[in-house]
Enzyme design. Structure first.
Site, PDB file in Angstrom:
ATOM      1  N   HIS A   9       0.833  -1.215   0.000  1.00  0.00           N
ATOM      2  CA  HIS A   9       0.000   0.000   0.000  1.00  0.00           C
ATOM      3  C   HIS A   9       0.864   1.260   0.000  1.00  0.00           C
ATOM      4  CE1 HIS A   9       0.925   0.966   4.189  1.00  0.00           C
ATOM      5  NE2 HIS A   9       0.803  -0.333   4.445  1.00  0.00           N
ATOM      6  N   ARG A  58      -6.033   1.075   4.272  1.00  0.00           N
ATOM      7  CA  ARG A  58      -4.904   1.649   3.524  1.00  0.00           C
ATOM      8  C   ARG A  58      -4.578   0.811   2.287  1.00  0.00           C
ATOM      9  NH1 ARG A  58      -3.152  -0.366   8.425  1.00  0.00           N
ATOM     10  NH2 ARG A  58      -1.325  -1.731   8.485  1.00  0.00           N
ATOM     11  N   GLU A  84      -1.562  -6.798   7.499  1.00  0.00           N
ATOM     12  CA  GLU A  84      -0.195  -6.573   7.984  1.00  0.00           C
ATOM     13  C   GLU A  84       0.058  -7.450   9.214  1.00  0.00           C
ATOM     14  OE1 GLU A  84       2.807  -6.221   7.878  1.00  0.00           O
ATOM     15  OE2 GLU A  84       3.186  -4.089   7.576  1.00  0.00           O
ATOM     16  N   HIS A 154       0.508  -5.496   2.349  1.00  0.00           N
ATOM     17  CA  HIS A 154       1.325  -4.782   3.332  1.00  0.00           C
ATOM     18  C   HIS A 154       2.768  -5.268   3.285  1.00  0.00           C
ATOM     19  CE1 HIS A 154      -2.417  -3.254   5.150  1.00  0.00           C
ATOM     20  NE2 HIS A 154      -2.887  -4.396   4.710  1.00  0.00           N
TER      21      HIS A 154
END
Length: 199
Positions: A9, A58, A84, A154
Site C-alpha cells: 500500500h 490503507r 499486515e 502490506h
C-alpha cells in the site's frame, strides 16, 4: 503466462509518523495516494482478471486508486489473511519511543528476527503461516487458471509472499525492504514457479 503483481500500500499516516501500525486501520497520506497512481503507471501493460487486498483500508484505498487509474474493474477479494503483521503492544507507538521504552536492541529483534514476536503480536513466521495458506488456496488457484492477479497488501504480508516466490529463507527475508507503492511483477509458469521478475 499469468502475471502476479504485488504492491505494498501507499504511505499511510502512521508510516509518515514512523509508528507501528499492524492491524490498526490508518488512512493514506496524499503521498500515499500519489504512490498508488504511480504504481498504476508501472502496471499499465497488464490487464488484471482478479485483485486481492487485505481487510485494512490503507490497502483497499491503494487498490481502488490503482484500479481507477488503470481504468480496470476486476473482481476484488478482501481477506484478513493478507493483513499486515500484528505488532501487538507496539501498535501505535512511535518507533523511536518504542526503542526508548523497550531498548533499541529488543525492538530491533522484534522487527528484524523471523520468529520472535513482539509482546501480544505476531512474528514474521506467524504472519507467513497466515498468508501462505491463503496464497496456496486462493491466489495460486487463480494463477493456475491463467489469470493475471493483482495483490495490494502490506510490507510483511507481501514479504511472506516474496519469501515463497523467491525461495528465500526466514533469515534472509527479514532484511528485504519493500517500498510503499512499488510493484513487484512476477511471470508464473505452469508449474507455479517464477519465470521472470521485475520491479
Amino acid at each position: 503466462m499469468p502475471i502476479l503483481a504485488l504492491v505494498r500500500h501507499g504511505q499511510s499516516l502512521w508510516n509518515q509518523e514512523n509508528r507501528f501500525t499492524g492491524f490498526v486501520d490508518v488512512p493514506l497520506t496524499e503521498q500515499g495516494r500519489n504512490e498508488a497512481r504511480k504504481a498504476a503507471e508501472a502496471l499499465q501493460d497488464v490487464k488484471f482478471d482478479v485483485a486481492y487486498t487485505s481487510a485494512l483500508s490503507r490497502a483497499q484505498q491503494t487498490l481502488a486508486i490503482l484500479l481507477e487509474t488503470l481504468k480496470q474493474t476486476p473482481p476484488v477479494i478482501r481477506d484478513a489473511a493478507l493483513n499486515e503483521r500484528h505488532y501487538g503492544d507496539l501498535q501505535g507507538l512511535n518507533k523511536a519511543d518504542a526503542a526508548k521504552e523497550f531498548g533499541e536492541k529488543q525492538v530491533h529483534i522484534w522487527r528484524r528476527s523471523y520468529d520472535v514476536p513482539p509482546p501480544n503480536g505476531e512474528s514474521l513466521e506467524m504472519t507467513a503461516k497466515r498468508v501462505l495458506p491463503f496464497f496456496d488456496r486462493a491466489i495460486a488457484g487463480d494463477l493456475r487458471q491463467g489469470k493475471n492477479v493483482l495483490v495490494v497488501a502490506h510490507g510483511n504480508s507481501n514479504r511472506s509472499l516474496v519469501m515463497r516466490l523467491d525461495k528465500l529463507s526466514g533469515e534472509t527475508v527479514v532484511g528485504l525492504e519493500l517500498a510503499t507503492g512499488v510493484p513487484l511483477v512476477y511471470e508464473i509458469g505452469a508449474d507455479g514457479q517464477v519465470v521472470s521478475k521485475r520491479g
